[in-house]
Write a protein that holds these residues in place. Structure first.
Motif, PDB file in Angstrom:
ATOM      1  N   TYR A 114      60.013 -10.695  -2.339  1.00  0.00           N
ATOM      2  CA  TYR A 114      61.051 -11.569  -1.813  1.00  0.00           C
ATOM      3  C   TYR A 114      60.870 -13.044  -2.141  1.00  0.00           C
ATOM      4  O   TYR A 114      61.827 -13.812  -2.091  1.00  0.00           O
ATOM      5  N   ALA A 115      59.622 -13.476  -2.446  1.00  0.00           N
ATOM      6  CA  ALA A 115      59.376 -14.902  -2.662  1.00  0.00           C
ATOM      7  C   ALA A 115      58.066 -15.144  -3.409  1.00  0.00           C
ATOM      8  O   ALA A 115      57.185 -14.287  -3.436  1.00  0.00           O
ATOM      9  N   VAL A 116      57.975 -16.349  -4.000  1.00  0.00           N
ATOM     10  CA  VAL A 116      56.766 -16.840  -4.659  1.00  0.00           C
ATOM     11  C   VAL A 116      56.548 -18.253  -4.142  1.00  0.00           C
ATOM     12  O   VAL A 116      57.491 -19.057  -4.127  1.00  0.00           O
ATOM     13  N   GLY A 117      55.323 -18.572  -3.704  1.00  0.00           N
ATOM     14  CA  GLY A 117      55.119 -19.921  -3.192  1.00  0.00           C
ATOM     15  C   GLY A 117      53.701 -20.224  -2.781  1.00  0.00           C
ATOM     16  O   GLY A 117      52.763 -19.531  -3.178  1.00  0.00           O
ATOM     17  N   SER A 165      54.808 -24.586   4.133  1.00  0.00           N
ATOM     18  CA  SER A 165      55.102 -23.568   3.124  1.00  0.00           C
ATOM     19  C   SER A 165      56.190 -24.089   2.193  1.00  0.00           C
ATOM     20  O   SER A 165      57.122 -24.756   2.636  1.00  0.00           O
ATOM     21  N   ALA A 166      56.040 -23.785   0.919  1.00  0.00           N
ATOM     22  CA  ALA A 166      57.066 -24.081  -0.083  1.00  0.00           C
ATOM     23  C   ALA A 166      57.204 -22.822  -0.939  1.00  0.00           C
ATOM     24  O   ALA A 166      56.197 -22.267  -1.382  1.00  0.00           O
ATOM     25  N   TYR A 167      58.438 -22.379  -1.131  1.00  0.00           N
ATOM     26  CA  TYR A 167      58.598 -21.124  -1.868  1.00  0.00           C
ATOM     27  C   TYR A 167      59.968 -21.032  -2.528  1.00  0.00           C
ATOM     28  O   TYR A 167      60.933 -21.682  -2.116  1.00  0.00           O
ATOM     29  N   HIS A 168      59.994 -20.228  -3.570  1.00  0.00           N
ATOM     30  CA  HIS A 168      61.237 -19.835  -4.240  1.00  0.00           C
ATOM     31  C   HIS A 168      61.550 -18.426  -3.761  1.00  0.00           C
ATOM     32  O   HIS A 168      60.690 -17.546  -3.800  1.00  0.00           O
TER      33      HIS A 168
END
Length: 122
Positions: free
Chosen positions: A37-40, A60-63
């Protein structure tokens, strides 16, 4: 370009860092993550409030991943906690949630659940 935050974190973690001390856990700890669902990245910043009590900022920081592809925008999330460190058992209890952070001074890392955060301070 979209994996830049993850690559940056890997570079930070692989650089030299200050050894942890049971007397003062102040500093920054980070981990990179990837799921369907995400990369971060997640960062925990500890600052000593008093005695064995710490202020903790979780960032948190994510794409997000949508239809198998990374989205263009980066999402950010931030939480603020208070933790009490038990040096005898190498654990910190987060108030009021009751989350437990395990401290591994030998490995220069902390664990939040099964997630390993490495110290990234110089």
């Amino acid at each position: 370009m979209k994996t830049l935050p993850v690559l940056f974190l890997v570079m930070l973690v692989s650089c030299g860092h200050k050894q942890m001390s049971k007397d003062d856990l102040s500093g920054s700890y980070a981990r990179a993550f990837q799921s369907e669902y995400a990369v971060g990245t997640d960062t925990l910043q500890f600052s000593k409030a008093s005695g064995d009590t710490y202020r903790i900022k979780k960032s948190s920081a994510y794409h997000r991943i949508k239809d198998g592809a990374l989205t263009n925008s980066i999402a950010y999330h931030e939480e603020h906690w208070l933790g009490v460190y038990d040096k005898g058992h190498d654990v910190m209890r987060v108030l009021p949630s009751g989350k437990v952070i395990s401290v591994d001074v030998q490995q220069n890392q902390i664990l939040l659940g099964s997630n390993i955060y490495k110290r990234i301070d110089e």
